[in-house]
Enzyme design. Structure first.
Site, PDB file in Angstrom:
ATOM      1  N   GLU A  75      -0.812  -4.737  -4.462  1.00  0.00           N
ATOM      2  CA  GLU A  75       0.094  -4.527  -5.358  1.00  0.00           C
ATOM      3  C   GLU A  75      -0.561  -3.974  -5.590  1.00  0.00           C
ATOM      4  OE1 GLU A  75      -0.630  -4.560  -8.438  1.00  0.00           O
ATOM      5  OE2 GLU A  75      -2.022  -5.799  -9.214  1.00  0.00           O
ATOM      6  N   CYS A 111      -6.506  -0.718  -1.893  1.00  0.00           N
ATOM      7  CA  CYS A 111      -6.594  -1.610  -0.558  1.00  0.00           C
ATOM      8  C   CYS A 111      -8.059  -0.706  -1.278  1.00  0.00           C
ATOM      9  CB  CYS A 111      -6.952   0.254   0.812  1.00  0.00           C
ATOM     10  SG  CYS A 111      -6.675   1.561   0.581  1.00  0.00           S
ATOM     11  N   HIS A 170      -7.836   5.111   3.843  1.00  0.00           N
ATOM     12  CA  HIS A 170      -7.499   3.815   3.328  1.00  0.00           C
ATOM     13  C   HIS A 170      -9.372   3.406   3.013  1.00  0.00           C
ATOM     14  CE1 HIS A 170      -6.961  -0.929   3.915  1.00  0.00           C
ATOM     15  NE2 HIS A 170      -7.707  -0.599   5.455  1.00  0.00           N
ATOM     16  N   ARG A 174      -6.704 -10.616 -13.870  1.00  0.00           N
ATOM     17  CA  ARG A 174      -6.137 -10.911 -13.045  1.00  0.00           C
ATOM     18  C   ARG A 174      -5.113 -10.602 -12.084  1.00  0.00           C
ATOM     19  NH1 ARG A 174      -8.235 -16.364 -12.699  1.00  0.00           N
ATOM     20  NH2 ARG A 174      -6.721 -17.075 -11.328  1.00  0.00           N
ATOM     21  N   ASP A 216     -11.324  -6.271   5.342  1.00  0.00           N
ATOM     22  CA  ASP A 216     -10.456  -5.366   5.110  1.00  0.00           C
ATOM     23  C   ASP A 216      -9.401  -6.702   4.158  1.00  0.00           C
ATOM     24  OD1 ASP A 216      -8.489  -3.887   4.117  1.00  0.00           O
ATOM     25  OD2 ASP A 216      -8.247  -2.623   6.205  1.00  0.00           O
TER      26      ASP A 216
END
Length: 268
Positions: free
Chosen positions: A44, A74, A112, A69, A128
């Site tokens: 997210e 990435c 990334h 939480r 990943d």
């Protein structure tokens, strides 16, 4: 609190009960943790649109996953996962990658973050948990043949000095093999959080692997359920209460307000 003191809380977030802490850094343990992470911790980008600071420091990333939480993108997800794996005895190397975009163009440097993980048998794996739709299990790093996974048919291919990660015949990202530090990715995280050219800055996403192997995704107010066979159902959510309820009940994320895209038209 030191990261080692948060490990049990992290494992609990992944659904492991007290007494189930892994005792050795085996390939089987890595596979289990990898899938659990994809199911429990959403991919997210809500922090960008909630005005929350993104800090690439291991303790802050683990605090976000365990204490708040939440999920992340990435740098956050693989950054936190690397910290957990390190505490459990795995040898972890952070690697930089550039995502293949339209017309085969590569993204920015440090586009990334992915992980190279060595298990107790000496084998190495590409782990990943921060790409969104990707492999459900780690990929054998040295294997150049096709690797079947619930997420598709994957292959790690030579690309000059680098490696291309390919799924179902399409290149996902180009991976460098030089070890990197978490701090190396600060510029990439800043760009993705602020640039009008970044899709993360122009849209909202919250997504995770479902228990049946499919995927559930909330993109703004559009809730999508994709089955393991690729079938998709989607519906538009109406009230803010309904949106917050989906974040809470389907992703385990408690928010006090609905995120709003800060830069929907890509202007500075």
């Amino acid at each position: 609190m030191p990261i080692r003191e948060k490990t049990d809380g992290y494992l609990s977030r992944l659904g492991l009960q007290p007494g189930q802490r892994p005792t050795a850094p085996t390939a089987e343990v890595l596979r289990d943790l990898h899938l659990r992470h994809l199911r429990a911790v959403p991919f997210e980008n809500l922090s960008i649109h909630l005005g929350e600071e993104i800090v690439l420091e291991e303790d802050r990333l683990v605090d976000k996953v365990v204490g708040a939480r939440r999920g992340g993108f990435c740098y956050e997800l693989n950054g936190a996962f690397a910290a957990l794996l390190g505490e459990l005895g795995f040898e972890v190397t952070r690697l930089a990658a550039r995502v293949h975009g339209d017309a085969g163009r590569l993204g920015i440097p440090y586009d990334h973050l992915a992980l190279r993980v060595r298990t107790s048998d000496g084998r190495e794996w590409l782990a990943d948990v921060g790409f969104g739709a990707h492999s459900h299990y780690p990929l054998a790093f040295a294997d150049r043949s096709e690797q079947k996974d619930p997420g598709g048919m994957f292959r790690i291919a030579e690309a000059g000095p680098d490696l291309d990660v390919v799924v179902d015949g399409r290149s996902q990202y180009r991976l460098e093999v030089r070890p990197r530090e978490l701090g190396d990715f600060v510029s990439g995280a800043w760009w993705h959080s602020t640039s009008p050219r970044s899709h993360f800055a122009r849209s909202l996403v919250c997504s995770r692997v479902a228990e049946d192997g499919g995927r559930i995704t909330l993109s703004g107010r559009t809730f999508k359920v994709t089955g393991p066979d690729g079938t998709r159902q989607e519906r538009e959510l109406g009230s803010d209460e309904e949106v917050l309820g989906v974040y809470r009940e389907r992703f385990g994320i408690e928010l006090d307000r609905v995120p709003a895209v800060r830069n929907p038209d890509g202007r500075c």
